[in-house]
Design an enzyme around this catalytic site. Structure first.
Site, short mmCIF file in Angstrom:
data_model
loop_
_atom_site.label_atom_id
_atom_site.label_comp_id
_atom_site.label_asym_id
_atom_site.label_seq_id
_atom_site.Cartn_x
_atom_site.Cartn_y
_atom_site.Cartn_z
N ILE A 41 1.04 -1.05 -0.16
CA ILE A 41 0.00 0.09 -0.07
C ILE A 41 1.10 1.22 0.09
O ILE A 41 1.96 1.39 0.80
CB ILE A 41 -0.99 -0.04 1.39
N ASN A 82 -3.15 0.74 -12.03
CA ASN A 82 -3.19 -0.53 -11.48
C ASN A 82 -4.02 -1.35 -12.24
O ASN A 82 -5.06 -0.86 -12.90
CB ASN A 82 -3.22 -0.18 -10.16
N HIS A 119 -6.57 -4.79 -11.31
CA HIS A 119 -7.11 -5.53 -10.18
C HIS A 119 -7.88 -6.55 -10.66
O HIS A 119 -8.56 -6.20 -11.74
CB HIS A 119 -7.99 -4.47 -9.35
N SER A 126 -10.07 -5.14 -14.00
CA SER A 126 -10.25 -3.79 -14.02
C SER A 126 -8.65 -2.92 -14.16
O SER A 126 -8.04 -3.44 -13.19
CB SER A 126 -10.92 -3.00 -12.85
N GLU A 134 -7.07 5.93 -2.25
CA GLU A 134 -8.06 4.96 -1.94
C GLU A 134 -7.62 3.48 -2.48
O GLU A 134 -7.56 3.36 -3.57
CB GLU A 134 -9.32 5.25 -2.13
N ASP A 187 -7.43 0.44 -4.43
CA ASP A 187 -8.35 -0.27 -5.58
C ASP A 187 -9.44 0.80 -5.71
O ASP A 187 -10.54 0.35 -6.19
CB ASP A 187 -8.79 -1.67 -5.14
C1 GRF Z 1 -2.60 -9.85 -11.29
O1 GRF Z 1 -3.67 -10.65 -10.69
C2 GRF Z 1 -3.18 -8.22 -10.62
O2 GRF Z 1 -4.29 -8.16 -10.96
C3 GRF Z 1 -2.79 -8.01 -9.21
O3 GRF Z 1 -1.65 -8.76 -9.05
C4 GRF Z 1 -1.59 -9.71 -10.11
C5 GRF Z 1 -0.24 -9.65 -10.61
O4 GRF Z 1 0.10 -10.62 -11.39
N1 GRF Z 1 -2.67 -6.66 -8.91
P1 GRF Z 1 1.37 -10.77 -12.44
O5 GRF Z 1 2.71 -10.68 -11.18
O6 GRF Z 1 1.43 -9.69 -13.31
O7 GRF Z 1 1.49 -12.20 -12.96
#
Ligand code: GRF
Length: 218
Positions: free
Chosen positions: A96, A111, A113, A140, A147, A149
């Protein structure tokens, strides 16, 4: 380096599969970015080795070496700024980040998610989707704000949840979605098509009140 490629720094904590996909797109000039560095809070992150294999400078700012978050954040920000990025991509970066750090990169930090935000912020998204009996899942891409995500969502890829899905099958299918939507969203930002405008985001000059949603078979 591709002429006009946008200097970019990618942050990883894990395997870095999203980083690899972005780098591969950039290397074959399908994405107008130059990944100048891949940085991690974890020296052993496999994503660092993956970056080096691709010829990308990679380094760690070990979080464990800092007494508090502010110290770590400041060191990470300095390590990023050396590369003068116009875009910062979080690709499985699992720490974070504090408000000052986020503010320094606001509007140019993305980012990804593994859920259809705003549903399921935080961890264990696949498990929660299954437990709730939800029929749609996905990933997403969003701008990072203070905040968790919670920043404005740009692009989502959605897939149907199958009756026989497990956490593992969903994780694999959502990862495939991520590898399709992250290059797309980064492309929009790098090409100047996606704008931040103080938190009110726009794509091709039109306000993006809702994310672009791509339905995928998954
Ligand atoms: C992904 O699932 C992403 O959504 C999350 O962390 C994971 C990263 O995977 N934030 P990688 O290291 O890119 O394979």
């Amino acid at each position: 380096m591709t002429l006009g490629a946008v200097p970019t720094v990618v942050l990883v904590s894990g395997t870095g599969s999203n980083m690899r996909v972005l780098a591969e797109h950039a290397l074959r000039q399908a994405l107008p970015i130059q990944i100048r560095a891949v940085l991690s809070d974890k020296p052993a992150a496999p994503g660092l080795a993956a970056a080096r294999e691709l010829g990308i400078p990679a380094g760690a700012i070990p979080a464990a070496e800092f007494p508090d978050r502010a110290g770590f954040d400041a060191a990470l920000a300095d390590a990023i700024e050396i590369h003068e990025p116009r875009i910062v991509v979080l690709a499985g970066f699992m720490r974070i980040l504090g408000k000052a750090f986020v503010q320094q990169f606001i509007g140019r930090m993305l980012n990804i998610h593994p859920s259809l935000l705003p549903a399921h912020r935080g961890l264990h998204t696949h498990r929660r989707v299954l437990a709730n009996g939800e029929r749609l899942h996905g990933a997403s891409v969003h701008f990072v704000t203070h905040e968790l995500d919670g920043g404005p969502v740009i692009l989502q890829g959605s897939i149907p949840v199958r009756p026989d899905d497990t956490e593992q099958t969903l994780a694999a299918r959502v990862q495939t979605v991520e590898h399709r939507i992250y290059p797309q969203a980064v492309h929009w930002l790098a090409a100047g098509r996606l704008q931040w405008n103080g938190g009110c985001i726009a794509l091709d000059g039109r306000e993006l009140a809702h994310p672009v949603i791509q339905e995928m078979d998954g």
